[in-house]
Enzyme design. Sequence first.
Site, PDB file in Angstrom:
ATOM      1  N   LYS A  71     -18.176 -14.492  21.014  1.00 47.69           N
ATOM      2  CA  LYS A  71     -18.128 -15.968  21.084  1.00 47.69           C
ATOM      3  C   LYS A  71     -16.696 -16.451  21.262  1.00 47.69           C
ATOM      4  O   LYS A  71     -16.425 -17.273  22.130  1.00 47.69           O
ATOM      5  CB  LYS A  71     -18.689 -16.588  19.797  1.00 47.69           C
ATOM      6  CG  LYS A  71     -20.169 -16.793  19.787  1.00 47.69           C
ATOM      7  CD  LYS A  71     -20.612 -17.530  18.557  1.00 47.69           C
ATOM      8  CE  LYS A  71     -20.037 -17.014  17.281  1.00 47.69           C
ATOM      9  NZ  LYS A  71     -20.272 -15.654  16.902  1.00 47.69           N
ATOM     10  N   PHE A 301     -21.326 -17.060  14.014  1.00 49.70           N
ATOM     11  CA  PHE A 301     -22.585 -16.296  14.074  1.00 49.70           C
ATOM     12  C   PHE A 301     -23.578 -16.890  15.080  1.00 49.70           C
ATOM     13  O   PHE A 301     -23.168 -17.474  16.073  1.00 49.70           O
ATOM     14  CB  PHE A 301     -23.189 -16.121  12.675  1.00 49.70           C
ATOM     15  CG  PHE A 301     -22.296 -15.333  11.743  1.00 49.70           C
ATOM     16  CD1 PHE A 301     -21.885 -14.051  12.085  1.00 49.70           C
ATOM     17  CD2 PHE A 301     -21.841 -15.854  10.545  1.00 49.70           C
ATOM     18  CE1 PHE A 301     -21.034 -13.310  11.257  1.00 49.70           C
ATOM     19  CE2 PHE A 301     -20.996 -15.118   9.703  1.00 49.70           C
ATOM     20  CZ  PHE A 301     -20.600 -13.849  10.063  1.00 49.70           C
TER      21      PHE A 301
HETATM   22  P1  ADP Z   1     -17.428 -13.264  17.917  1.00 47.66           P
HETATM   23  O1  ADP Z   1     -16.556 -14.462  18.105  1.00 47.66           O
HETATM   24  O2  ADP Z   1     -18.798 -13.458  18.473  1.00 47.66           O
HETATM   25  O3  ADP Z   1     -17.443 -12.748  16.546  1.00 47.66           O
HETATM   26  P2  ADP Z   1     -15.318 -11.893  19.322  1.00 47.66           P
HETATM   27  O4  ADP Z   1     -15.030 -12.737  20.499  1.00 47.66           O
HETATM   28  O5  ADP Z   1     -14.387 -11.988  18.151  1.00 47.66           O
HETATM   29  O6  ADP Z   1     -16.813 -12.101  18.819  1.00 47.66           O
HETATM   30  O7  ADP Z   1     -15.406 -10.392  19.835  1.00 47.66           O
HETATM   31  C1  ADP Z   1     -15.666  -9.330  18.938  1.00 47.66           C
HETATM   32  C2  ADP Z   1     -15.024  -8.057  19.468  1.00 47.66           C
HETATM   33  O8  ADP Z   1     -15.688  -7.632  20.641  1.00 47.66           O
HETATM   34  C3  ADP Z   1     -13.554  -8.215  19.838  1.00 47.66           C
HETATM   35  O9  ADP Z   1     -12.860  -7.073  19.388  1.00 47.66           O
HETATM   36  C4  ADP Z   1     -13.547  -8.261  21.347  1.00 47.66           C
HETATM   37  O10 ADP Z   1     -12.379  -7.685  21.904  1.00 47.66           O
HETATM   38  C5  ADP Z   1     -14.750  -7.417  21.703  1.00 47.66           C
HETATM   39  N1  ADP Z   1     -15.375  -7.845  22.955  1.00 47.66           N
HETATM   40  C6  ADP Z   1     -15.846  -9.082  23.245  1.00 47.66           C
HETATM   41  N2  ADP Z   1     -16.360  -9.109  24.488  1.00 47.66           N
HETATM   42  C7  ADP Z   1     -16.207  -7.858  24.991  1.00 47.66           C
HETATM   43  C8  ADP Z   1     -16.551  -7.226  26.251  1.00 47.66           C
HETATM   44  N3  ADP Z   1     -17.155  -7.916  27.199  1.00 47.66           N
HETATM   45  N4  ADP Z   1     -16.239  -5.935  26.406  1.00 47.66           N
HETATM   46  C9  ADP Z   1     -15.635  -5.225  25.423  1.00 47.66           C
HETATM   47  N5  ADP Z   1     -15.292  -5.747  24.230  1.00 47.66           N
HETATM   48  C10 ADP Z   1     -15.580  -7.045  24.013  1.00 47.66           C
END
Ligand code: ADP
Length: 555
Positions: A71, A301
């Site tokens: 997100k 979430f």
């Molecule tokens: P959320 O906000 O939904 O909790 P994040 O944006 O913080 O998720 O992402 C969670 C983790 O997943 C981070 O470490 C990010 O680098 C990784 N991530 C997000 N999108 C991708 C993707 N398309 N490919 C690889 N890793 C990803």
Amino acid sequence: MKTLTDLEIASKAKMQPIEKIAEKAGIPIDALELYGKFKAKINVDLIPKETNQAKVVLVTATSPTPAGEGKSTVTVGLGDALSRLGKKTMVALREPSLGPVMGVKGGATGGGFSQVVPMEDINLHFTGDLHAITTVNNALSAMIDNHLHQGNLLNIDPRRITWKRVMDMNDRALRHITIGLGGPAQGVPREEGFDITVASEIMAVFCLATDLSDLKERLAQIVIGYTYEKEAITVRDLGVEGALTLLLKDAFKPNLVQTIEGTPALIHGGPFANIAHGCNSLIATNTARNLADFVVTEAGFGSDLGAEKFMDIKARKGNFQPDAVVLVTTIRALKMQGGVAKQELKSENSSAVELGLVNLEKHVETIRAFGVQPVVALNHFIGDSESELQKVQQWCKTNAVKIALTNVWKDGGAGGEELAKEVLKALDEPNEFAPIYDVEQSVEEKVTAIVQKVYGGLGVLFTDQALKDLAEIQKNGWDLLPVCMAKTQYSFSDDPKKLGRPTDFMITIRSILPKLGAGFLVCLTGDIMTMPGLPKQPAALKMDIDEDGKAKGLM
Ligand code: ADP
């Protein structure tokens, strides 16, 4: 080829001086309070107030895996994509908590080429806001215990103090403790416990206050416990709302940083969405609305948690609405909802994706229940197979749901242009936003509306304790407040093991906590904890710093 870590990408970013970012955002230089070269606080009184305010794009997700579904990454990437399309855009995000940074989930600055920077500062102590909030919370605790020690003029029953101490770390050993031991000189012995800072009412008040006077008034209204006659005692009774507000005077100013591509970003306030209301501060969102034409913001979430609270609590308090909603999903999240074990998520499994689509279906319906048509952002991971991706794309086509495959992690804003175009189209369409319940309804009716319309369950059960809490709330006339559900993020139900789209479940409310400063009633469900614990292998084990002061292992 070795993929770079988030930290490596962030460290290579060429940051612009924060004054340049402020200029781009239309923030007068006088309004900037510099915290080094790349961070600044903003004096919002010096920001021009626009009457024609920005469109607000809310980013939410389907039920996540423990690692998160991207997100924050998509929020940043979409912000950059809109900037690339020539739109005046600002990103508004929450501040990371050190609990998840040191625990399992990692930081909250996005990922890959869609990050806010300086990543390492933001994920560690940033501008100190979370420490200020912790201190304010614990200053109030100290005032309460001192009041007991100095003769207890207010007649506070030490067994009925509901105010807890907090710290910004996962520390299960502090959930239940005893304080004041050691004889009369050490205070009055009583049971106490710690919550994590991001679950505290001070954090909620901080995030929902519109200005300093509102902040002071809300702090004054906090109920800290009850007398021997069971009368509520507030911060106003203790007379310390002025001191608490003073301690927050700098923290309360929104923090300006930038994305890797130079889009201005406000990062301010950070309540969790499972145990608190899950959105960045209202003052940051309002500041971004005054400055930009498009504000991209995230709620924690899945749509059952952060988005519900964004729409029922934050938007209602802030008197605005989300103009578009982006629903992030991933192949791994859908596979997990389709029954695949965590360690198997990397193996191709189109039939599990197909099974997991019921979870996406319910999240789409939930957002539609608020009168908004979501745009699905399918966050592309390198290992996703063509056939897995097609399952999701085909489902969206069949069900007339807008979808864009999103490559912002790999390509930054360029990988989000398709999503940005879909969002712009959605913004042009009529939106019939309305909260899911009316605050005038009874607590039972409000919770039932959430359970049935947002979670897709049958109804609500109240334990004896919850019924007792409810009677107390009604007696005091506090029942006309919105509710803030504390529920697991892994399932629509209160049982994290019920995956996909459960339908035949009841939600059990085990306790209801009045948060009069925040202006909502927290309903605790299942065994959700307001102080998490660390996992067997905390992320902290991989962290280090080299002899030149360079961070390692932050994620
Ligand atoms: P959320 O906000 O939904 O909790 P994040 O944006 O913080 O998720 O992402 C969670 C983790 O997943 C981070 O470490 C990010 O680098 C990784 N991530 C997000 N999108 C991708 C993707 N398309 N490919 C690889 N890793 C990803």
